[in-house]
Design a protein around this motif. Structure first.
Motif, PDB file in Angstrom:
ATOM      1  N   PHE A 104     -24.315 -31.761   3.036  1.00 24.17           N
ATOM      2  CA  PHE A 104     -23.424 -30.634   2.770  1.00 24.17           C
ATOM      3  C   PHE A 104     -24.100 -29.563   1.925  1.00 24.17           C
ATOM      4  O   PHE A 104     -23.685 -28.398   1.930  1.00 24.17           O
ATOM      5  CB  PHE A 104     -22.156 -31.114   2.069  1.00 24.17           C
ATOM      6  N   GLY A 105     -25.143 -29.975   1.161  1.00 24.47           N
ATOM      7  CA  GLY A 105     -25.822 -29.037   0.275  1.00 24.47           C
ATOM      8  C   GLY A 105     -26.526 -27.918   1.001  1.00 24.47           C
ATOM      9  O   GLY A 105     -26.865 -26.890   0.410  1.00 24.47           O
ATOM     10  N   TYR A 106     -26.776 -28.078   2.303  1.00 30.32           N
ATOM     11  CA  TYR A 106     -27.386 -27.010   3.098  1.00 30.32           C
ATOM     12  C   TYR A 106     -26.344 -25.981   3.534  1.00 30.32           C
ATOM     13  O   TYR A 106     -26.696 -24.911   4.020  1.00 30.32           O
ATOM     14  CB  TYR A 106     -28.069 -27.598   4.332  1.00 30.32           C
ATOM     15  N   ARG A 107     -25.061 -26.318   3.403  1.00 27.70           N
ATOM     16  CA  ARG A 107     -24.002 -25.442   3.903  1.00 27.70           C
ATOM     17  C   ARG A 107     -23.004 -25.027   2.814  1.00 27.70           C
ATOM     18  O   ARG A 107     -22.396 -23.971   2.907  1.00 27.70           O
ATOM     19  CB  ARG A 107     -23.232 -26.150   5.033  1.00 27.70           C
ATOM     20  N   VAL A 157     -18.804 -25.877  -5.053  1.00 27.48           N
ATOM     21  CA  VAL A 157     -17.804 -26.405  -4.128  1.00 27.48           C
ATOM     22  C   VAL A 157     -17.906 -27.927  -4.041  1.00 27.48           C
ATOM     23  O   VAL A 157     -16.893 -28.640  -4.019  1.00 27.48           O
ATOM     24  CB  VAL A 157     -17.957 -25.759  -2.740  1.00 27.48           C
ATOM     25  N   LEU A 158     -19.127 -28.444  -4.000  1.00 24.70           N
ATOM     26  CA  LEU A 158     -19.313 -29.892  -3.931  1.00 24.70           C
ATOM     27  C   LEU A 158     -18.778 -30.582  -5.186  1.00 24.70           C
ATOM     28  O   LEU A 158     -18.211 -31.678  -5.110  1.00 24.70           O
ATOM     29  CB  LEU A 158     -20.790 -30.223  -3.736  1.00 24.70           C
ATOM     30  N   LEU A 159     -18.946 -29.941  -6.347  1.00 24.36           N
ATOM     31  CA  LEU A 159     -18.426 -30.526  -7.585  1.00 24.36           C
ATOM     32  C   LEU A 159     -16.898 -30.566  -7.580  1.00 24.36           C
ATOM     33  O   LEU A 159     -16.296 -31.519  -8.074  1.00 24.36           O
ATOM     34  CB  LEU A 159     -18.918 -29.736  -8.799  1.00 24.36           C
ATOM     35  N   VAL A 160     -16.275 -29.546  -7.036  1.00 25.65           N
ATOM     36  CA  VAL A 160     -14.809 -29.539  -6.965  1.00 25.65           C
ATOM     37  C   VAL A 160     -14.323 -30.626  -6.007  1.00 25.65           C
ATOM     38  O   VAL A 160     -13.420 -31.408  -6.337  1.00 25.65           O
ATOM     39  CB  VAL A 160     -14.305 -28.151  -6.512  1.00 25.65           C
ATOM     40  N   ILE A 161     -14.933 -30.693  -4.821  1.00 24.99           N
ATOM     41  CA  ILE A 161     -14.521 -31.706  -3.839  1.00 24.99           C
ATOM     42  C   ILE A 161     -14.767 -33.111  -4.384  1.00 24.99           C
ATOM     43  O   ILE A 161     -13.894 -33.988  -4.327  1.00 24.99           O
ATOM     44  CB  ILE A 161     -15.270 -31.502  -2.511  1.00 24.99           C
ATOM     45  N   GLY A 162     -15.974 -33.338  -4.911  1.00 26.52           N
ATOM     46  CA  GLY A 162     -16.304 -34.658  -5.447  1.00 26.52           C
ATOM     47  C   GLY A 162     -15.430 -35.041  -6.623  1.00 26.52           C
ATOM     48  O   GLY A 162     -14.993 -36.194  -6.747  1.00 26.52           O
ATOM     49  N   GLY A 163     -15.128 -34.071  -7.502  1.00 22.66           N
ATOM     50  CA  GLY A 163     -14.279 -34.356  -8.650  1.00 22.66           C
ATOM     51  C   GLY A 163     -12.864 -34.720  -8.251  1.00 22.66           C
ATOM     52  O   GLY A 163     -12.270 -35.645  -8.816  1.00 22.66           O
ATOM     53  N   LEU A 164     -12.323 -34.019  -7.274  1.00 25.51           N
ATOM     54  CA  LEU A 164     -10.971 -34.327  -6.813  1.00 25.51           C
ATOM     55  C   LEU A 164     -10.896 -35.697  -6.145  1.00 25.51           C
ATOM     56  O   LEU A 164      -9.934 -36.450  -6.345  1.00 25.51           O
ATOM     57  CB  LEU A 164     -10.483 -33.241  -5.847  1.00 25.51           C
ATOM     58  N   LEU A 165     -11.907 -36.026  -5.342  1.00 31.94           N
ATOM     59  CA  LEU A 165     -11.939 -37.352  -4.721  1.00 31.94           C
ATOM     60  C   LEU A 165     -12.032 -38.447  -5.776  1.00 31.94           C
ATOM     61  O   LEU A 165     -11.331 -39.469  -5.697  1.00 31.94           O
ATOM     62  CB  LEU A 165     -13.132 -37.454  -3.769  1.00 31.94           C
TER      63      LEU A 165
END
Length: 480
Positions: free
Chosen positions: A325-328, A333-341
């Motif tokens: 996902f880091g290429y896109r 954004v990844l920190l928000v998604i990962g934190g919520l999960l």
């Protein structure tokens, strides 16, 4: 392949990955074995927590000094020194004969880790400065970082039940020896990145002593109320030492441990605040989940370790997905998604019951929590060193690791004390379950706070450009 500096990117990455695996493993490998360690060496209930705190506090408190030393004296030199100290302390801890010996060995382990961890991360930052290569390298780093913490519980359980608790210390010796061999061969002995004044040792002593007293004051609330003179005095002295640390950093004639202007970089500030909160939550999660399985469900050490395997695999899977996902997607954004999960998984963990089972109370939350946690690790490390001058990369790396370890120790102390107060004096499976469930629920709240930090502090950025992805083939010639 060797680059212009003489370093071999593959061996450098392998060295850094092994180092991070080892220092992360040591944060969790002792958790499952704590009851056996207490029985073997005669620890009191209060003293036993210092098997964890001694490592986390010296590690976190001295990381800034380790990062500054790596910048001034050379990353390879400090890396080798730290590996040697870590290996010797692990050997001594395995032969400990009383509580004082083991706690001292764990503290020295933390000192060694404080030297080698920032040097290793600074090497990674310098070797892979931008683009796709950086995303992939930090993805590998985050996977080994996650695997060390998660597999530490599995390995600790197996070693404790089928060998002896002492092997949770001895297991580090061959890993340190392998890392030494890799670093000696694959890491370039380049000149130090900076030649300023001498590092601020007084500042390191002040921040370590202040954090230790702060944790000690929180932990002792099981015997002294928050409003008691003992607790208030301890916390006041801790606050004074930390204030003195800030004063020293602003006025010292030596090289300060951390240039306070570094926090003007929003990526640095946001990444460290995020890591502090996540470290507090995840250290508590490991602790409460391990005790729930053993003390509430009556699971043995080896089976407890095996039950953490889905969590470990989910963390690694999340780290791999973070690379893809880091290429896109941007790191923010990844920190928000990962934190919520991760918050969702921890809230699910908070529903544990005294008559529960692994399949109904642990397996699902482990997968969700582990996957979300894995998504966070690489992006937050990349952000913490983004836009930092080369001569401060070791300092920035040390600051990130320091935030994680201090967060882990403070979080475990605060949530552990809260869980103890909920449990009360009668330690039955039902009361223990209530305390652990509360601790896990509060861990979820910490992740929500981390997501808020990511949304409000971190800047919006862009994924790696096409040009960066193409240029990275010089370091990673194999195409996906």
């Amino acid at each position: 392949m060797t680059n212009r500096s003489g370093a071999q990117p593959g061996l450098t990455l392998g060295t850094v990955a092994l180092v991070q695996f080892m220092v992360s493993l040591d944060l969790s490998v002792v958790n499952v074995g704590l009851p056996q360690i207490a029985a073997g060496l005669g620890f009191s209930a209060m003293g036993l927590t210092w098997v964890i705190h001694a490592y986390a506090l010296t590690f976190g408190g001295l990381l800034l000094l380790g990062g500054k030393a790596a910048d001034r004296y050379g990353r390879k030199r400090i890396l080798l020194l730290g590996l040697g100290l870590f290996g010797l302390a692990s050997l001594a801890g395995g032969f400990a004969r009383d509580p004082g010996h083991l706690v001292t060995a764990r503290a020295v382990q933390g000192m060694g880790a404080a030297a080698l961890a920032p040097a290793a991360l600074a090497l990674l930052t310098a070797m892979f400065p931008t683009g796709r290569a950086r995303v992939r390298a930090f993805g590998i780093w985050s996977a080994t970082n996650a695997a060390g913490g998660a597999f530490g519980v599995l390995l600790g359980g197996l070693l404790t039940e089928y060998a002896n608790w002492r092997w949770v210390m001895f297991v580090n010796v061959p890993m340190a020896a392998c890392a030494l061999a890799l670093a000696w061969r694959g890491v370039a002995a380049g000149p130090p990145a900076a030649r300023g004044g001498r590092p601020d040792v007084l500042g390191a002593v002040l921040v370590t002593a202040g954090m230790t007293l702060l944790v000690f004051g929180v932990v002792r609330t099981d015997q002294y109320a928050w409003t008691s003179p003992v607790t208030l005095t301890t916390l006041a002295v801790a606050g004074a030492l930390l204030a003195a640390f800030v004063r020293v950093e602003l006025t010292t004639a030596r090289e300060p441990l951390v240039r306070l202007g570094l926090f003007a970089n929003r990526s640095v500030t946001g990444a460290n605040a995020y890591t502090l909160l996540v470290g507090a939550a995840m250290a508590s999660c490991f602790y409460f989940a391990s005790l729930y399985l053993q003390q509430v469900l009556g699971t043995g050490p080896a089976r407890t370790g095996i039950m953490f395997l889905p969590f470990a695999l989910a963390v690694v899977a999340g780290s791999v997905l973070a690379v893809k996902f880091g290429y896109r997607l941007t790191p923010r954004v990844l920190l928000v998604i990962g934190g919520l999960l991760t918050a969702t998984g921890l809230a699910w963990f908070g529903l544990i019951s005294p008559d529960g089972a692994f399949t109904t109370d642990v397996l699902g939350p482990s997968i969700v929590t582990g996957g979300g946690f894995g998504l966070c690790l690489g992006p937050v490390a990349s952000l913490a060193t983004a836009g930092v001058a080369p001569h401060e990369s070791g300092t920035a790396s040390g600051l990130l690791n320091s935030s994680r370890q201090i967060g882990a120790s403070l979080g475990l102390a605060a949530l552990g004390a809260t869980a103890h107060h909920r449990t009360g004096r009668t330690a039955t499976p039902e009361t223990l379950n209530d305390g652990y469930a509360l601790g896990l629920t509060l861990s979820a709240a910490l992740l929500i706070a981390a997501v808020i930090v990511a949304l409000t502090v971190l800047r919006r950025t862009s994924p790696p450009s096409r040009v960066e992805r193409t240029d990275d083939r010089a370091l990673f010639p194999a195409r996906d």
